[in-house]
Write a protein that holds these residues in place. Structure first.
Motif, PDB file in Angstrom:
ATOM      1  N   ALA A  49       0.839  -1.191   0.000  1.00  0.00           N
ATOM      2  CA  ALA A  49       0.000   0.000   0.000  1.00  0.00           C
ATOM      3  C   ALA A  49       0.879   1.248   0.000  1.00  0.00           C
ATOM      4  O   ALA A  49       1.996   1.217   0.518  1.00  0.00           O
ATOM      5  CB  ALA A  49      -0.915   0.018   1.218  1.00  0.00           C
ATOM      6  N   ILE A  51       0.726   5.778   0.328  1.00  0.00           N
ATOM      7  CA  ILE A  51      -0.051   6.962   0.697  1.00  0.00           C
ATOM      8  C   ILE A  51       0.798   8.201   0.434  1.00  0.00           C
ATOM      9  O   ILE A  51       1.972   8.241   0.797  1.00  0.00           O
ATOM     10  CB  ILE A  51      -0.525   6.890   2.174  1.00  0.00           C
ATOM     11  CG1 ILE A  51      -1.458   8.063   2.489  1.00  0.00           C
ATOM     12  CG2 ILE A  51       0.648   6.817   3.137  1.00  0.00           C
ATOM     13  CD1 ILE A  51      -2.214   7.885   3.808  1.00  0.00           C
ATOM     14  N   THR A  57      -4.354   7.193  -1.467  1.00  0.00           N
ATOM     15  CA  THR A  57      -3.890   5.843  -1.185  1.00  0.00           C
ATOM     16  C   THR A  57      -4.029   4.924  -2.395  1.00  0.00           C
ATOM     17  O   THR A  57      -4.821   5.179  -3.302  1.00  0.00           O
ATOM     18  CB  THR A  57      -4.676   5.237  -0.007  1.00  0.00           C
ATOM     19  OG1 THR A  57      -6.070   5.199  -0.356  1.00  0.00           O
ATOM     20  CG2 THR A  57      -4.497   6.057   1.255  1.00  0.00           C
ATOM     21  N   TYR A  59      -3.594   0.418  -3.200  1.00  0.00           N
ATOM     22  CA  TYR A  59      -3.410  -0.884  -2.573  1.00  0.00           C
ATOM     23  C   TYR A  59      -3.151  -1.971  -3.610  1.00  0.00           C
ATOM     24  O   TYR A  59      -3.656  -1.917  -4.733  1.00  0.00           O
ATOM     25  CB  TYR A  59      -4.667  -1.279  -1.792  1.00  0.00           C
ATOM     26  CG  TYR A  59      -4.991  -0.361  -0.651  1.00  0.00           C
ATOM     27  CD1 TYR A  59      -5.833   0.733  -0.824  1.00  0.00           C
ATOM     28  CD2 TYR A  59      -4.456  -0.585   0.612  1.00  0.00           C
ATOM     29  CE1 TYR A  59      -6.133   1.586   0.223  1.00  0.00           C
ATOM     30  CE2 TYR A  59      -4.752   0.264   1.670  1.00  0.00           C
ATOM     31  CZ  TYR A  59      -5.590   1.346   1.464  1.00  0.00           C
ATOM     32  OH  TYR A  59      -5.870   2.187   2.514  1.00  0.00           O
ATOM     33  N   THR A  68      -5.812  -1.066   5.491  1.00  0.00           N
ATOM     34  CA  THR A  68      -5.985   0.375   5.355  1.00  0.00           C
ATOM     35  C   THR A  68      -4.695   1.083   5.751  1.00  0.00           C
ATOM     36  O   THR A  68      -4.193   0.872   6.869  1.00  0.00           O
ATOM     37  CB  THR A  68      -7.123   0.891   6.239  1.00  0.00           C
ATOM     38  OG1 THR A  68      -8.343   0.231   5.893  1.00  0.00           O
ATOM     39  CG2 THR A  68      -7.307   2.400   6.051  1.00  0.00           C
ATOM     40  N   SER A  70      -2.780   4.668   6.500  1.00  0.00           N
ATOM     41  CA  SER A  70      -3.074   6.035   6.917  1.00  0.00           C
ATOM     42  C   SER A  70      -1.781   6.672   7.415  1.00  0.00           C
ATOM     43  O   SER A  70      -0.757   5.985   7.542  1.00  0.00           O
ATOM     44  CB  SER A  70      -4.142   6.057   8.015  1.00  0.00           C
ATOM     45  OG  SER A  70      -3.700   5.355   9.168  1.00  0.00           O
TER      46      SER A  70
END
Length: 121
Positions: A49, A51, A57, A59, A68, A70
Motif C-alpha cells: 500500500a 499513501i 492511497t 493498494y 488500510t 493512513s
C-alpha cells in the motif's frame, strides 16, 4: 541522519487483526510518499500500500478491502491496519518513506528494518 522504524508485528490467528506503525525521525524537512512492502522467504519484496502526503492511497489487489494505510503528517508516522488476516499475509513488512532532509535538496528513499507478521491457520 534519518531513521525509519517499524513496529507492531506479531503472531495472530487467521481472521485476526494487527496494526503496524512506521515512524520517520531525524533530520527531516518533509516526508512525501510513504509505503508498506512485504517479503516472504524466497520471494521478492512486493508493494502492499502507498499513501501520499495529501492522503491519496493505493493498494495491492491482494489486500484491497482488508488493509488500510493512513498517516499522521505531524508525527511523520504511517500506519497499516490489517484486518481479516490470512496465512498468505505472513511476511516481513517493510516501511518505505520518501524524505527531503532540507529545503531544496533531493528526495531520498529510506527503509525500515522490517517487522515480522505471522498469521496462523
Amino acid at each position: 541522519q534519518v531513521q525509519v522504524v517499524e513496529s507492531g508485528g506479531g503472531l495472530v490467528q487467521a481472521g485476526g487483526s494487527l496494526t503496524l506503525s512506521c515512524v520517520a525521525s531525524g533530520r527531516i524537512f518533509k516526508v512525501n510518499g510513504m509505503a508498506w512492502y512485504r517479503q516472504s522467504p524466497g520471494k521478492q519484496r512486493d508493494l502492499v500500500a502507498t499513501i501520499t502526503s495529501g492522503g491519496n492511497t493505493n493498494y495491492a489487489d491482494s489486500v484491497k478491502g482488508r488493509f488500510t494505510i493512513s498517516r499522521d503528517n505531524a508525527k511523520n508516522t504511517a500506519y497499516l491496519q490489517m484486518n481479516s488476516l490470512k496465512p498468505e499475509d505472513t511476511a516481513v513488512y517493510y516501511c518505505n518513506a520518501q524524505i527531503l532532509s532540507a529545503r531544496f535538496t533531493s528526495e531520498y528513499d529510506y527503509w525500515g528494518q522490517g517487522t515480522q507478521v505471522t498469521v496462523s491457520s
